[in-house]
Design a protein around this motif. Structure first.
Motif, PDB file in Angstrom:
ATOM      1  N   ASP A 139       0.841  -1.307  -0.047  1.00  0.00           N
ATOM      2  CA  ASP A 139      -0.063   0.045  -0.007  1.00  0.00           C
ATOM      3  C   ASP A 139       0.898   1.143   0.057  1.00  0.00           C
ATOM      4  O   ASP A 139       2.028   1.485   0.912  1.00  0.00           O
ATOM      5  N   VAL A 160      -0.969 -10.807  -9.640  1.00  0.00           N
ATOM      6  CA  VAL A 160      -1.583  -9.417  -9.236  1.00  0.00           C
ATOM      7  C   VAL A 160      -2.976  -9.372  -9.047  1.00  0.00           C
ATOM      8  O   VAL A 160      -3.522  -9.787 -10.344  1.00  0.00           O
ATOM      9  N   GLY A 166      -4.926  -3.281  -7.906  1.00  0.00           N
ATOM     10  CA  GLY A 166      -3.747  -2.165  -7.832  1.00  0.00           C
ATOM     11  C   GLY A 166      -3.127  -1.850  -9.061  1.00  0.00           C
ATOM     12  O   GLY A 166      -2.364  -0.690  -9.168  1.00  0.00           O
ATOM     13  N   ILE A 167      -3.199  -2.591 -10.032  1.00  0.00           N
ATOM     14  CA  ILE A 167      -2.479  -2.600 -11.291  1.00  0.00           C
ATOM     15  C   ILE A 167      -3.509  -2.757 -12.309  1.00  0.00           C
ATOM     16  O   ILE A 167      -4.176  -3.720 -12.561  1.00  0.00           O
ATOM     17  N   ARG A 168      -3.606  -1.729 -13.109  1.00  0.00           N
ATOM     18  CA  ARG A 168      -4.670  -1.942 -14.664  1.00  0.00           C
ATOM     19  C   ARG A 168      -3.908  -1.366 -15.514  1.00  0.00           C
ATOM     20  O   ARG A 168      -3.356  -0.411 -15.713  1.00  0.00           O
ATOM     21  N   THR A 226      -0.051   1.495 -12.052  1.00  0.00           N
ATOM     22  CA  THR A 226      -0.421   1.296 -10.952  1.00  0.00           C
ATOM     23  C   THR A 226      -1.738   2.518 -10.749  1.00  0.00           C
ATOM     24  O   THR A 226      -1.630   3.482 -11.300  1.00  0.00           O
ATOM     25  N   THR A 227      -2.562   2.213  -9.881  1.00  0.00           N
ATOM     26  CA  THR A 227      -3.827   2.727  -9.894  1.00  0.00           C
ATOM     27  C   THR A 227      -3.752   3.759  -8.580  1.00  0.00           C
ATOM     28  O   THR A 227      -4.557   4.759  -8.459  1.00  0.00           O
ATOM     29  N   ILE A 235      -1.969  -2.722  -3.675  1.00  0.00           N
ATOM     30  CA  ILE A 235      -1.578  -3.651  -4.838  1.00  0.00           C
ATOM     31  C   ILE A 235      -1.895  -5.087  -3.800  1.00  0.00           C
ATOM     32  O   ILE A 235      -0.929  -5.409  -3.007  1.00  0.00           O
ATOM     33  N   LEU A 261      -1.034  -9.124  -3.966  1.00  0.00           N
ATOM     34  CA  LEU A 261      -0.158 -10.043  -4.815  1.00  0.00           C
ATOM     35  C   LEU A 261      -0.093 -11.335  -4.091  1.00  0.00           C
ATOM     36  O   LEU A 261      -0.639 -11.832  -3.024  1.00  0.00           O
ATOM     37  N   CYS A 300       6.913  -7.607  -3.452  1.00  0.00           N
ATOM     38  CA  CYS A 300       6.781  -6.375  -3.159  1.00  0.00           C
ATOM     39  C   CYS A 300       8.093  -5.462  -3.609  1.00  0.00           C
ATOM     40  O   CYS A 300       8.029  -4.451  -3.805  1.00  0.00           O
ATOM     41  N   ILE A 335       8.476  -4.364  -6.989  1.00  0.00           N
ATOM     42  CA  ILE A 335       7.720  -3.186  -7.553  1.00  0.00           C
ATOM     43  C   ILE A 335       8.335  -1.929  -6.999  1.00  0.00           C
ATOM     44  O   ILE A 335       8.400  -0.831  -7.781  1.00  0.00           O
TER      45      ILE A 335
END
Length: 404
Positions: free
Chosen positions: A20, A59, A62-64, A68-69, A73, A75, A148, A151
């Motif tokens: 987060d 995933v 949190g990822i689109r 990242t949004t 995220i 996982l 983590c 990323i």
């Protein structure tokens, strides 16, 4: 605040995490993340578990579309070995109490393993089965940490900050290569051909021989890894409060890795026996094309002064004890009757120092990403990058380079 939590057991269905605080609109590559996971499984001296698992990150939020949004995220990493443990590690109890009691009696561990969390964990949580401790305390948990951290590495790379890690010693055999004289690219290029993630190829041959010899006698080995970070902004961390000092935060992150017993910043251990005039890094004007208008000719501080980055290369080392699960067994106590016996043995690595180098890099990346976001903020990655770039411009304006 950048943070993550992990869940899952070594032989449970999967490992999970929620990361987060990553800003929105950061491009993320699943291939880059999975590369770090594969590297974590590499090296010589690993257990047969690595032949069962083929860690790949899933995933779930949190990822689109590769960006990242800004949301948490989610996982996951599937444990392939769970299919061999699904009865032992079943989430729910067998409805047949007689079957459950028979199964539990077969699966319970009969003794504590010295050096593990077994004894203290069983007492702390008042368990009646050592496996409840073993499964969560296992270093298998570091797989999702590396996810983590990968990323976070992506975030740092996008800001122009590069990290690398390598093995500096194993079982008392020390690499003769000083990474301070190598660029980040030279370090990463050398590591591509290394089976142990060591920069010294000749030294690596002796390390491999030692691992094989140690395996034959049923023992284990530890060692040391070094993580470097290049092109960090000045002033990450703070001197204003004890819990904001970056060296302290790095030490906590790295010491949290299973089997790590010592963390060193720069030449801290060696410096403790030297004089101040030979340790502290003298400052000079930087007449070369650089992001910073000042430099040092040495880096004994490892890039941190007063709990803050000082613009030099960050150098941090983690020292790992030998893995405590060994086939020859150690004297211990049985459970639940507490009689003297030999320690229970379950599959383990002879040496996981190569894996540690990847995990340490991941945890360093997470801590540095935390410090970056703490200093520069930014809900959007592009805003964050602009703030970091403006900071470097500000530092350069402190010195009029035309007068140098």
């Amino acid at each position: 605040m950048l943070r993550f939590l992990t869940a899952g057991e070594s032989h449970g269905p999967k490992l999970t995490a929620i990361l987060d605080g990553i800003p929105a609109n950061l491009p993320v590559s699943l291939d880059d993340i999975n590369l770090e996971l594969r590297l974590r499984q590499g090296g010589i001296g690993r257990s047969s578990r690595q032949k069962i698992e083929s860690d790949q990150l899933i995933v779930v939020g949190g990822i689109r579309h590769g960006l990242t949004t800004g949301g948490p995220i989610g996982l996951e990493i599937i444990n392939n070995d769970y299919q061999n443990w699904h009865k032992i590690m079943s989430v729910w109890s067998d409805e047949n109490s007689a079957n459950r009691e028979i199964q539990d009696s077969i699966n319970k561990l009969a003794s504590f393993r010295p050096g593990h969390a077994d004894l203290a964990g069983l007492i702390k949580f008042k368990h009646n089965d050592i496996r409840n401790v073993l499964e969560r305390a296992s270093a298998r948990e570091t797989a999702i940490r590396v996810g983590c951290g990968a990323i976070c590495l992506t975030l740092l790379n996008a800001l122009g900050i590069k990290l690398a890690s390598h093995v500096t010693s194993l079982g008392g055999i020390e690499s003769s290569i000083d990474a301070s004289g190598l660029s980040w690219q030279q370090i990463t290029d050398r590591l591509k051909s290394s089976s142990l993630y060591c920069l010294d190829q000749e030294c690596e041959l002796h390390m491999v021989d030692l691992i094989k010899a140690t395996h034959k006698i049923g023992d284990s080995l530890g060692g040391c890894v070094e993580v470097i970070a290049c092109d960090l902004p000045v002033g990450l961390g703070s001197y204003t409060q004890w819990d904001k000092r970056l060296d302290g935060l790095l030490a906590q992150s790295l010491m949290s890795i299973q089997a790590v017993k010592v963390v060193e910043i720069g030449n801290g251990i060696k410096a403790s026996s030297m004089t101040g005039s030979s340790v502290h890094d003298a400052l000079y004007l930087n007449k070369e094309n650089s992001k910073l208008p000042f430099k040092t000719n040495t880096n004994n501080s490892g890039g941190i002064d007063g709990g803050m980055t000082n613009g030099q290369r960050l150098v941090v080392r983690a020292f790992m004890k030998p893995i405590p699960t060994i086939t020859k067994g150690l004297p211990t106590l049985s459970y639940p009757d507490f009689n003297e016996t030999k320690a229970f043995y379950e599959r383990s690595d002879v040496c996981a120092i190569s894996s540690l180098s990847i995990i340490a890099k991941a945890m360093t990346a997470f801590t540095l990403a935390q410090a970056i976001l703490d200093k520069f903020g930014g809900d959007d990655f592009n805003d964050l990058k602009l703030s970091v770039d403006n900071h470097f411009d500000y530092v350069n304006k402190l010195v009029n380079k035309k007068s140098i």
